[in-house]
Design a protein around this motif. Structure first.
Motif, PDB file in Angstrom:
ATOM      1  N   GLU A  89      38.429  76.367  47.307  1.00 17.76           N
ATOM      2  CA  GLU A  89      37.209  76.109  48.055  1.00 17.76           C
ATOM      3  C   GLU A  89      37.200  76.846  49.395  1.00 17.76           C
ATOM      4  O   GLU A  89      36.176  77.342  49.835  1.00 17.76           O
ATOM      5  CB  GLU A  89      37.120  74.599  48.271  1.00 17.76           C
ATOM      6  CG  GLU A  89      35.761  74.045  48.433  1.00 17.76           C
ATOM      7  CD  GLU A  89      34.853  74.274  47.240  1.00 17.76           C
ATOM      8  OE1 GLU A  89      33.659  74.127  47.441  1.00 17.76           O
ATOM      9  OE2 GLU A  89      35.331  74.602  46.112  1.00 17.76           O
ATOM     10  N   THR A  90      38.351  76.887  50.067  1.00 15.34           N
ATOM     11  CA  THR A  90      38.388  77.450  51.416  1.00 15.34           C
ATOM     12  C   THR A  90      39.133  78.779  51.486  1.00 15.34           C
ATOM     13  O   THR A  90      39.275  79.346  52.561  1.00 15.34           O
ATOM     14  CB  THR A  90      39.073  76.474  52.401  1.00 15.34           C
ATOM     15  OG1 THR A  90      40.456  76.373  52.056  1.00 15.34           O
ATOM     16  CG2 THR A  90      38.452  75.101  52.352  1.00 15.34           C
ATOM     17  N   PHE A 706      23.563  79.267  52.146  1.00 19.13           N
ATOM     18  CA  PHE A 706      24.909  78.971  52.637  1.00 19.13           C
ATOM     19  C   PHE A 706      25.365  80.120  53.513  1.00 19.13           C
ATOM     20  O   PHE A 706      24.914  81.249  53.349  1.00 19.13           O
ATOM     21  CB  PHE A 706      25.900  78.828  51.478  1.00 19.13           C
ATOM     22  CG  PHE A 706      25.622  77.657  50.599  1.00 19.13           C
ATOM     23  CD1 PHE A 706      25.929  76.369  51.024  1.00 19.13           C
ATOM     24  CD2 PHE A 706      25.064  77.828  49.338  1.00 19.13           C
ATOM     25  CE1 PHE A 706      25.676  75.282  50.209  1.00 19.13           C
ATOM     26  CE2 PHE A 706      24.806  76.741  48.521  1.00 19.13           C
ATOM     27  CZ  PHE A 706      25.114  75.465  48.958  1.00 19.13           C
ATOM     28  N   VAL A 708      28.811  82.200  55.222  1.00 17.10           N
ATOM     29  CA  VAL A 708      30.243  82.370  55.385  1.00 17.10           C
ATOM     30  C   VAL A 708      30.454  83.368  56.524  1.00 17.10           C
ATOM     31  O   VAL A 708      29.744  84.360  56.631  1.00 17.10           O
ATOM     32  CB  VAL A 708      30.947  82.791  54.066  1.00 17.10           C
ATOM     33  CG1 VAL A 708      30.336  84.008  53.453  1.00 17.10           C
ATOM     34  CG2 VAL A 708      32.435  83.005  54.296  1.00 17.10           C
ATOM     35  N   TYR A 764      24.164  83.432  51.571  1.00 14.22           N
ATOM     36  CA  TYR A 764      24.161  83.498  50.112  1.00 14.22           C
ATOM     37  C   TYR A 764      23.639  82.212  49.504  1.00 14.22           C
ATOM     38  O   TYR A 764      23.552  81.176  50.156  1.00 14.22           O
ATOM     39  CB  TYR A 764      25.570  83.796  49.589  1.00 14.22           C
ATOM     40  CG  TYR A 764      26.571  82.692  49.862  1.00 14.22           C
ATOM     41  CD1 TYR A 764      27.243  82.618  51.081  1.00 14.22           C
ATOM     42  CD2 TYR A 764      26.832  81.707  48.911  1.00 14.22           C
ATOM     43  CE1 TYR A 764      28.146  81.607  51.342  1.00 14.22           C
ATOM     44  CE2 TYR A 764      27.739  80.684  49.160  1.00 14.22           C
ATOM     45  CZ  TYR A 764      28.382  80.638  50.379  1.00 14.22           C
ATOM     46  OH  TYR A 764      29.262  79.625  50.629  1.00 14.22           O
ATOM     47  N   ARG A 767      28.092  80.496  45.291  1.00 15.27           N
ATOM     48  CA  ARG A 767      29.465  80.915  45.578  1.00 15.27           C
ATOM     49  C   ARG A 767      29.919  82.066  44.674  1.00 15.27           C
ATOM     50  O   ARG A 767      30.694  82.927  45.090  1.00 15.27           O
ATOM     51  CB  ARG A 767      30.438  79.739  45.398  1.00 15.27           C
ATOM     52  CG  ARG A 767      30.766  78.958  46.641  1.00 15.27           C
ATOM     53  CD  ARG A 767      31.433  79.761  47.718  1.00 15.27           C
ATOM     54  NE  ARG A 767      32.850  79.994  47.505  1.00 15.27           N
ATOM     55  CZ  ARG A 767      33.824  79.249  47.988  1.00 15.27           C
ATOM     56  NH1 ARG A 767      33.534  78.211  48.736  1.00 15.27           N
ATOM     57  NH2 ARG A 767      35.088  79.540  47.754  1.00 15.27           N
ATOM     58  N   ASP A 771      32.519  85.076  46.013  1.00 14.98           N
ATOM     59  CA  ASP A 771      33.957  84.825  45.836  1.00 14.98           C
ATOM     60  C   ASP A 771      34.774  86.081  45.562  1.00 14.98           C
ATOM     61  O   ASP A 771      35.744  86.364  46.248  1.00 14.98           O
ATOM     62  CB  ASP A 771      34.195  83.794  44.728  1.00 14.98           C
ATOM     63  CG  ASP A 771      34.221  82.379  45.298  1.00 14.98           C
ATOM     64  OD1 ASP A 771      34.353  82.251  46.523  1.00 14.98           O
ATOM     65  OD2 ASP A 771      34.113  81.417  44.519  1.00 14.98           O
ATOM     66  N   VAL A 794      38.307  83.838  56.928  1.00 12.96           N
ATOM     67  CA  VAL A 794      37.070  83.610  56.198  1.00 12.96           C
ATOM     68  C   VAL A 794      36.725  82.144  56.348  1.00 12.96           C
ATOM     69  O   VAL A 794      37.548  81.287  56.084  1.00 12.96           O
ATOM     70  CB  VAL A 794      37.249  83.965  54.718  1.00 12.96           C
ATOM     71  CG1 VAL A 794      35.989  83.629  53.937  1.00 12.96           C
ATOM     72  CG2 VAL A 794      37.592  85.435  54.572  1.00 12.96           C
ATOM     73  N   ASP A 795      35.523  81.873  56.798  1.00 10.94           N
ATOM     74  CA  ASP A 795      35.151  80.510  57.133  1.00 10.94           C
ATOM     75  C   ASP A 795      33.859  80.117  56.415  1.00 10.94           C
ATOM     76  O   ASP A 795      32.779  80.565  56.782  1.00 10.94           O
ATOM     77  CB  ASP A 795      34.978  80.429  58.660  1.00 10.94           C
ATOM     78  CG  ASP A 795      34.767  79.011  59.145  1.00 10.94           C
ATOM     79  OD1 ASP A 795      34.807  78.076  58.312  1.00 10.94           O
ATOM     80  OD2 ASP A 795      34.550  78.835  60.359  1.00 10.94           O
ATOM     81  N   PHE A 796      34.003  79.306  55.363  1.00  8.77           N
ATOM     82  CA  PHE A 796      32.819  78.820  54.666  1.00  8.77           C
ATOM     83  C   PHE A 796      32.216  77.662  55.438  1.00  8.77           C
ATOM     84  O   PHE A 796      32.918  76.868  56.027  1.00  8.77           O
ATOM     85  CB  PHE A 796      33.179  78.334  53.252  1.00  8.77           C
ATOM     86  CG  PHE A 796      33.531  79.453  52.330  1.00  8.77           C
ATOM     87  CD1 PHE A 796      32.535  80.149  51.660  1.00  8.77           C
ATOM     88  CD2 PHE A 796      34.851  79.836  52.142  1.00  8.77           C
ATOM     89  CE1 PHE A 796      32.851  81.199  50.816  1.00  8.77           C
ATOM     90  CE2 PHE A 796      35.181  80.881  51.298  1.00  8.77           C
ATOM     91  CZ  PHE A 796      34.178  81.564  50.632  1.00  8.77           C
ATOM     92  N   GLU A 797      30.913  77.552  55.418  1.00 11.63           N
ATOM     93  CA  GLU A 797      30.192  76.523  56.172  1.00 11.63           C
ATOM     94  C   GLU A 797      30.676  76.510  57.630  1.00 11.63           C
ATOM     95  O   GLU A 797      31.191  75.509  58.110  1.00 11.63           O
ATOM     96  CB  GLU A 797      30.394  75.142  55.519  1.00 11.63           C
ATOM     97  CG  GLU A 797      29.235  74.215  55.807  1.00 11.63           C
ATOM     98  CD  GLU A 797      29.450  72.790  55.307  1.00 11.63           C
ATOM     99  OE1 GLU A 797      30.264  72.598  54.378  1.00 11.63           O
ATOM    100  OE2 GLU A 797      28.802  71.893  55.838  1.00 11.63           O
TER     101      GLU A 797
END
Ligand SMILES: Nc1ncnc2c1ncn2[C@@H]1O[C@H](COP(=O)(O)OP(=O)(O)OP(=O)(O)O)[C@@H](O)[C@H]1O
Ligand SMILES: [Zn+2]
Ligand SMILES: [Zn+2]
Length: 802
Positions: A89-90, A706, A708, A764, A767, A771, A794-797
């Motif tokens: 996920e991260t 979303f 990132v 985006y 995912r 990815d 890399v920082d999602f949300e």
């Protein structure tokens, strides 16, 4: 052959998979999933987490596990699996995910101690020879006495001994002397008769013991019976009692809390709790969003839901933002559930945290109240998870693994088939939008329990103050009202949004700030070339000499520190007693609590602070809340600036008039016409939501897209720019049409700790679109990350854009 599949503590992505190790015979009973081991890796010995144990391996020459670190698993099956999910996920190393779930003591250098938790004679003869009456001894001695690991782990399992971790010289397990009865009650009564008149003290002790059949602390006994050690020692010699050393947990919140009973719920509260109880009864997972105005009794709803879960003998996790985890908050839980509660937050020492964690691990408590990382509490039978103040950004971890506690809660809620409640007076747009779509079930509390109206919020136009010739930071209205409160012996809370730091320029005459046309965020001032820049899309423009709107020359940096405000306050209100709360005054352990306590005891008239004072405080004497400059947050270079301002204004106003006395709020601003300020003043969350959603839609922000964020930093400025550009090129080749790539652009704080920082942002929808390209980027630059001190995250949300 027994084989362990191990996650190795070596953070290099290429080898971030499971490694097979042979389990030597003597360790076969000890090595289980969730146990940490020491293993050879290349020329080194490293730590690893055992994930699985199997009977075969696809490889034929396996290295052997060297030794074990734990004699019982420190992580459950669920948490081991969760680490895999976190990794995907991260995009973090699996080992970071595993480590994030354990208290810090496990990361430090520590020694082990062996504690007997049974009578010595329950142990085999060889052990008794060796323990020789000691109840605690260093683990090393076991090893040098040649006692087998197999045997140690068997005794741990049978609860004859316990292994405890002690950080070197730091957190010795704390002990105290206890008095235990060694004989039956009748025997004691017999003794009473036998003892002569002279032995009055001994008789008093026996009588006290007869009334209290639990082990007693020696100190307590001596105090209550008012005796010295001598009579107690005499009784020990007679074999009636025994003095033993027992561990006491370090519990900073220990206090005898008077137990409170559940309050009869209001009909609104009842309507809200019913669907939650339904899910608990049906053992079903559901995400609830509890939207309740400040003071509407959300906490009581949490307490009673937890109560229901405890009846089923299940456990509860409650997350509270760090700064709201005040003694007041802890007391509310402890006084409802007593010793069943563990508290986890960063204010605790390493030792204290370990003690609290162990209570959870040993299932000695059923409820944990804690900050973000408490979401990993090693409970195995969770009945409810609650995230209070769900809009708080501290629920997102900024270090690896960059997880959001809400998503982990969702994972665990599904795993345990239990409800998750997200509660807030000002939910995030993301959560509220999900509730609108029915992804979350919406629960609403629209009224305060005390039936008081929400405090009246007045907006003061600071431009007009300037026109009138008032050049201070306080409007006439605020001054008048503060004076009034001081006279009436009521209290004032004053909030300044930020400490010192500011990046934007504003016209003091008309309130205009320069915004990026593409991104709807404030442009950031760059000192080096005296230009304004958008750090999302890299658009640049010259710094204006006069306001583009009104041509005034009063266009300049914005921002004042708490210290300055404090000085100004002292000048204006000579007789006022002031408490200042910011990062500087609260950095020492316990300072936060001490200052709040002082204010609660009415030892000050004014509490001045940063946003840390906006949350969770409940003081009945506070009747005025002042916001010095609402603009400081409104113009952060962050697409959530409006949302954050709305939340903050609502939260801080909720501090006034929570009890009998009505409250009032003064908001000073240079942009009174801004929809955020206007709607916040009317407590119109719905209106704000609709308005802000339009902005998000137009500029492709969450919850429509979303995000990132990719951060690149290097000590060499040129290198940082080059790599950023390369990454951008690589990504734009691989990302599809539906995805938007922005940047690279300098971060608002271009240089931190001698590193130059750049960022890229991707918007985006799915995912799967990002990815693979991101993994490619990470793999391509892995060598440079390892060898050339390049940092790439890399920082999602993302929540932090500075
Ligand atoms: N059913 C009830 N009957 C009487 N008093 C109640 C009831 N429910 C809550 N209260 C009291 O009302 C006050 C406000 O409740 P609470 O703190 O739970 O609200 P909240 O929504 O969590 O507030 P905030 O979001 O502002 O922190 C508290 O003093 C609480 O003890
Ligand atoms: Zn202007
Ligand atoms: Zn822009």
């Amino acid at each position: 052959m027994k084989v362990a599949k191990v996650v190795v503590d070596v953070a290099v992505s290429a080898i971030d998979s499971l490694f097979d190790y042979e389990i030597p015979k003597q360790l076969q009973q000890v090595v289980k999933p969730g146990v940490r081991v020491i293993i050879p890796f290349g020329p080194r010995k490293v730590m690893g987490f055992v994930i699985e144990v199997t009977d075969f391996s696809h490889f034929d020459k396996l290295k052997k596990i060297d030794s074990v670190m734990d004699y019982e698993p420190v992580l459950t099956r669920e948490l081991l699996d969760l680490s895999k999910w976190l990794q995907q996920e991260t995009l973090c190393f699996r080992v970071s995910a595993l480590q994030a779930m354990l208290p810090a003591v496990f990361k430090a250098k520590y020694e082990k101690e062996v504690w007997l938790i049974t009578e010595e004679d329950q142990l085999p003869f060889e052990w008794q020879m060796f323990t020789q009456g000691r109840e605690v001894f260093p683990f090393e001695e076991l090893e040098s006495a040649g006692i087998k690991a197999k045997e140690i782990s068997k005794f741990v399992e049978e609860q004859l001994i316990e292994i405890k971790y002690v950080v070197k010289g730091k957190n010795k397990v704390k002990t105290d002397t206890y008095v235990e009865r060694m004989v039956e009650e009748v025997k004691l009564i017999e003794q009473l008769d036998e003892l002569g008149k002279q032995a009055k003290k001994q008789r008093n002790v026996i009588e006290y013991l007869l009334d209290h059949d639990k082990p007693l602390r020696l100190k307590e006994l001596m105090q209550h019976v008012d005796v010295t050690r001598a009579p107690i020692k005499s009784l020990e010699k007679k074999g009636l009692i025994k003095l033993v050393q027992k561990e006491i947990y370090r519990d900073p919140h220990q206090a005898n809390h008077e137990l409170t009973k559940p309050l009869p719920l209001t009909s609104e509260q009842q309507n809200v709790i019913n669907p939650v109880i339904d899910q608990i009864n049906q053992i079903k997972h559901e995400m609830f969003l509890l939207h309740g105005v400040t003071g509407s009794g959300k906490t009581e709803v949490y307490l009673q839901s937890i109560d229901r879960v405890l009846q089923d003998d299940k456990e509860a996790i409650v997350l509270v933002p760090e700064i709201a985890l005040t003694p007041q908050m802890v007391t509310r839980f402890k006084s409802r559930f007593g010793d069943d509660v563990a508290v986890l937050h960063s204010g605790l020492s390493t030792g204290e945290k370990y003690d609290e964690w162990r209570k959870i691990h040993r299932k000695e408590v059923k409820v944990v109240v804690g900050a973000r990382s408490a979401i990993f509490a090693p409970f195995e039978n969770i009945g409810i998870i609650i995230i209070d103040e769900e809009h708080e950004t501290t629920y997102k971890q900024e270090d690896y693994p960059k997880y959001h506690a809400r998503e982990v809660a969702k994972y665990r809620g599904k795993y345990h088939q239990c409800p998750v409640i997200l509660g807030s007076a000002t939910p995030t747009l993301e959560s509220y939008a999900r509730a609108q779509k029915g992804v979350y079930q919406l629960l609403e509390l629209t009224e305060r329990v005390n039936e008081q109206a929400l405090p009246d919020m007045k907006i003061i136009d600071m431009r007009k103050e300037l026109e009138k010739g008032n050049r201070t930071m306080f409007s006439d209205a605020l001054v008048e009202k503060i004076n009034d409160r001081i006279k009436r012996k009521e209290q004032v809370v004053l909030m300044l949004n930020r400490r010192g730091y500011s990046t934007f320029v504003m016209c003091r005459e008309c309130g205009e700030t320069v915004q990026c046309q593409h991104c709807d965020i404030s442009m950031t001032y760059h000192r080096t070339n005296h230009k304004l820049k958008c750090h999302y899309c890299n658009e640049e423009q010259a710094m204006p000499n006069q306001c583009p709107e009104c041509e005034s020359e009063a266009i300049r940096f914005f921002g004042t520190g708490t210290q300055k405000v404090e000085e100004a306050l002292k000048e204006h209100f000579e007789q006022a007693r002031i408490i200042r709360m910011d990062v500087d005054t609260t950095s020492r352990k316990g300072a936060h609590e001490r200052l709040l306590k002082k204010f609660g005891n009415q030892e000050a008239d004014i509490l001045l602070g940063t946003q840390m004072i906006a949350k969770g405080l409940d003081f009945e004497n506070v009747t005025l809340v002042g916001v010095i400059a609402a603009d400081a947050i409104l113009h952060l270079p962050d697409f959530r600036a409006s949302e954050k301002s709305f939340q903050l204004l609502t939260q801080v106003s909720g501090r006034a008039g929570r009890h009998e006395l009505p409250g009032e709020v003064i908001v000073q601003t240079y942009t009174p016409e801004h929809y955020t300020v206007k709607l916040a003043a009317q407590y119109d969350f719905e209106g704000f939501f609709k308005r802000e959603m339009q902005v998000r839609k137009r500029f492709l922000y969450p919850p429509y897209y979303f995000l990132v964020l990719i951060n690149i930093s290097h000590e060499n400025h040129v290198k940082a720019v080059e790599v950023s550009q390369k990454i951008a090129n690589l990504l734009s080749e691989q990302l599809g049409e539906t995805v938007q790539l922005m940047g690279p652009s300098p971060s608002p704080m271009l240089r931190i700790k001698d590193r130059f920082r750049y960022q890229l942002m991707i918007k985006y929808k799915s995912r799967t679109d990002v990815d693979k390209p991101l993994e490619n980027v990470l793999n391509t630059f892995q060598k440079e990350i390892n060898r050339e001190d390049l940092q790439l995250t890399v920082d999602f949300e993302p929540y932090y854009f500075m």
